[in-house]
Design a protein around this motif. Structure first.
Motif, PDB file in Angstrom:
ATOM      1  N   ARG A 135       0.815  -1.208   0.000  1.00 57.62           N
ATOM      2  CA  ARG A 135       0.000   0.000   0.000  1.00 57.62           C
ATOM      3  C   ARG A 135       0.857   1.270   0.000  1.00 57.62           C
ATOM      4  NH1 ARG A 135      -3.715  -0.918   4.913  1.00 57.62           N
ATOM      5  NH2 ARG A 135      -4.800   0.810   3.903  1.00 57.62           N
ATOM      6  N   TRP A 158     -13.190   1.197  -4.533  1.00 54.40           N
ATOM      7  CA  TRP A 158     -13.348   0.329  -3.376  1.00 54.40           C
ATOM      8  C   TRP A 158     -12.095   0.388  -2.495  1.00 54.40           C
ATOM      9  CZ3 TRP A 158     -17.036  -4.145  -3.250  1.00 54.40           C
ATOM     10  CH2 TRP A 158     -18.014  -4.049  -4.243  1.00 54.40           C
ATOM     11  N   THR A 159     -12.286   0.311  -1.182  1.00 53.46           N
ATOM     12  CA  THR A 159     -11.151   0.145  -0.288  1.00 53.46           C
ATOM     13  C   THR A 159     -10.774  -1.332  -0.227  1.00 53.46           C
ATOM     14  OG1 THR A 159     -12.493  -0.241   1.700  1.00 53.46           O
ATOM     15  CG2 THR A 159     -11.991   2.057   1.119  1.00 53.46           C
ATOM     16  N   ARG A 160      -9.589  -1.609   0.299  1.00 45.94           N
ATOM     17  CA  ARG A 160      -9.154  -3.005   0.387  1.00 45.94           C
ATOM     18  C   ARG A 160     -10.075  -3.816   1.294  1.00 45.94           C
ATOM     19  NH1 ARG A 160      -3.014  -4.181   1.872  1.00 45.94           N
ATOM     20  NH2 ARG A 160      -3.605  -3.354   3.907  1.00 45.94           N
ATOM     21  N   GLU A 161     -10.536  -3.221   2.375  1.00 41.57           N
ATOM     22  CA  GLU A 161     -11.421  -3.938   3.286  1.00 41.57           C
ATOM     23  C   GLU A 161     -12.732  -4.298   2.597  1.00 41.57           C
ATOM     24  OE1 GLU A 161      -9.698  -1.210   3.957  1.00 41.57           O
ATOM     25  OE2 GLU A 161      -8.224  -2.186   5.257  1.00 41.57           O
ATOM     26  N   GLU A 162     -13.259  -3.397   1.757  1.00 42.03           N
ATOM     27  CA  GLU A 162     -14.487  -3.685   1.013  1.00 42.03           C
ATOM     28  C   GLU A 162     -14.261  -4.792  -0.008  1.00 42.03           C
ATOM     29  OE1 GLU A 162     -16.799   0.605   0.938  1.00 42.03           O
ATOM     30  OE2 GLU A 162     -15.122   0.296  -0.440  1.00 42.03           O
ATOM     31  N   LEU A 190     -12.122  -7.250   0.145  1.00 43.78           N
ATOM     32  CA  LEU A 190     -11.988  -8.542   0.820  1.00 43.78           C
ATOM     33  C   LEU A 190     -13.335  -9.104   1.268  1.00 43.78           C
ATOM     34  CD1 LEU A 190      -8.784  -7.911   2.972  1.00 43.78           C
ATOM     35  CD2 LEU A 190      -8.984  -9.259   0.874  1.00 43.78           C
ATOM     36  N   ARG A 191     -14.344  -8.247   1.396  1.00 43.32           N
ATOM     37  CA  ARG A 191     -15.687  -8.722   1.744  1.00 43.32           C
ATOM     38  C   ARG A 191     -16.546  -9.001   0.521  1.00 43.32           C
ATOM     39  NH1 ARG A 191     -15.246  -4.431   5.640  1.00 43.32           N
ATOM     40  NH2 ARG A 191     -16.568  -3.118   4.314  1.00 43.32           N
ATOM     41  N   HIS A 195      -7.480   3.152  -4.466  1.00 42.62           N
ATOM     42  CA  HIS A 195      -6.805   2.280  -3.494  1.00 42.62           C
ATOM     43  C   HIS A 195      -6.167   1.084  -4.222  1.00 42.62           C
ATOM     44  CE1 HIS A 195      -8.953   4.601  -0.468  1.00 42.62           C
ATOM     45  NE2 HIS A 195     -10.067   4.363  -1.129  1.00 42.62           N
ATOM     46  N   VAL A 224      -2.896  -7.421  -2.226  1.00 42.37           N
ATOM     47  CA  VAL A 224      -3.537  -8.644  -1.742  1.00 42.37           C
ATOM     48  C   VAL A 224      -3.472  -9.730  -2.802  1.00 42.37           C
ATOM     49  CG1 VAL A 224      -5.695  -9.684  -0.971  1.00 42.37           C
ATOM     50  CG2 VAL A 224      -5.061  -7.399  -0.184  1.00 42.37           C
TER      51      VAL A 224
END
Length: 411
Positions: free
Chosen positions: A71, A211-215, A217-218, A341, A348
């Motif tokens: 990142r 999208w963020t990385r957390e989004e 991954l979901r 992002h 990832v």
């Protein structure tokens, strides 16, 4: 053809920078490190299995670190990221030349894999994906030619240097190349970041939002798409790592396998350039359901053909999928998840690809030891490619519907 030449001319500095990043990633790639496998095992008194286990451990550790370090390219400019990553790669090549400790060898392999195979590739693909939209495919295809150039040129040069000066001196030379040539050249080329131009063509497909990385991954789509993206790294390393066993089973001479790499390289370059054009015209999502089919046919060719023609057909078909994948994987994620992002998101998937390349040889080797015929394994991998390709067919329509919903929520 005129527009293609004009694109290359107008973007020469950034395309050259991307090409050099992928080229110098070679110092951390398996094909380069394996050139010194015998010397490393001899100096450190390691068996094949011990060195393979050490290498797998270092690769897995680098895969775990990539999401944290990857990142950086979102937080800092490409040039500043290069100022950190290239010296770290040079430190690892110098360590390989000077190390005499087993623990330091493990650390050296970790750094080579993290900053060579991992970050140098990650920076190049993130920059090309972020800086280009409608011409993203051709930009990534030209940058990715550095991989093929490294595979074609460095083994011969390195083996010659090692024969004249010694294998550790060859790593010292790599350190000098990185610090005296790669670092200043890359920084000079990339210190001016590309800005969107009025002449830029719009992308065939763009994400509805960033999208963020957390989004990501979901998102179930990410994990389903990853099943297709990770297949070449798992299958390719699994088959190439066990090439000696395959040749023994088939009764093929080593010279046939070695000479087939020329065909592999030529076809992969051609299909890489073709993929860039196709992605710009149709989108990477449109190509995703089809790019694994040549790899599937290659697996079936190895299984069903007993003559030497089987290895040449396999390498030709794998070259098709490899050439497309080297471009597809750079263009796909901006289309799915935007560019704000992109460094964090790509880190990832890069980590997952490194992980799959580490697991491929290990799992297939364990199955060989367990008595599962190797040809059955390869055929099973071919079936997997076909099934995943079918699973990817409705993806484009599903993404279109998802983006429409996202747009309606924004209104």
């Amino acid at each position: 053809m005129h527009s293609y030449n004009a694109f290359v001319r107008d973007n020469a500095r950034w395309l050259t920078g991307g090409f050099l990043l992928t080229l110098f990633s070679s110092f951390g790639q398996t094909f380069f490190i394996s050139l010194f496998g015998q010397e490393i095992r001899t100096d450190y008194q390691l068996s094949h299995g011990e060195f393979g286990g050490l290498y797998m451990l270092a690769t897995l550790a680098s895969a775990a670190s990539l999401p944290l370090i990857g990142r950086l390219v979102d937080v800092h400019s490409v040039a500043r990221t290069i100022l950190f990553c290239v010296p770290m790669l040079a430190l690892s090549t110098a360590s390989m030349a000077l190390s005499e400790s087993l623990l330091l060898l493990l650390l050296t392999l970790y750094l080579l894999r993290l900053f060579g195979q991992g970050m140098m590739t990650h920076i190049a693909m993130t920059a090309m994906g972020r800086w280009y939209s409608g011409h993203r495919g051709r930009a990534i295809s030209l940058a990715s030619l550095g991989f093929r150039a490294g595979e074609a040129l460095l083994p011969l040069i390195t083996v010659s240097v090692a024969a004249l000066l010694g294998w550790r001196q060859a790593w010292l030379l790599a350190t000098a190349v990185l610090l005296l040539l790669a670092l200043p050249t890359l920084y000079t080329l990339m210190k001016v970041e590309r800005q969107p131009q009025h002449s830029d063509a719009p992308a065939k497909r763009t994400a509805a939002r960033h999208w963020t990385r957390e989004e990501v991954l979901r998102d179930p789509v990410f994990w389903r798409t990853s099943c297709a993206v990770l297949a070449p790294s798992f299958i390719g390393t699994a088959i190439f790592f066990h090439q000696d066993y395959l040749l023994e089973l088939k009764g093929w001479p080593t010279s046939a396998f070695a000479s087939s790499f020329v065909l592999f390289s030529a076809i992969s370059v051609g299909f890489s350039l073709l993929a860039g054009q196709l992605i710009d015209r149709f989108s990477s999502v449109s190509l995703l359901p089809y790019y694994l089919l040549p790899l599937a046919l290659g697996c079936f060719a190895i299984t069903g053909i007993s003559g030497q023609s089987g290895i040449f057909l396999f390498m030709a078909l794998v070259g098709c999928s490899t050439g497309v994948s080297s471009v597809l994987f750079g263009a796909l994620w901006p289309e799915l998840y935007g560019t704000a992002h992109l460094g964090a998101v790509r880190s990832v998937i890069t980590a997952l690809m490194v992980l799959s390349s580490a697991l491929g040889p290990g799992i297939t080797g364990w199955l060989i030891d367990a008595g599962v015929p190797y040809t059955w394994q390869v055929a099973g991998l071919g079936v997997y490619c076909v099934l995943i390709s079918v699973m990817m067919l409705p993806l484009k329509q599903q993404l279109t519907e998802r983006d429409k919903k996202a747009s309606s929520y924004d209104v």
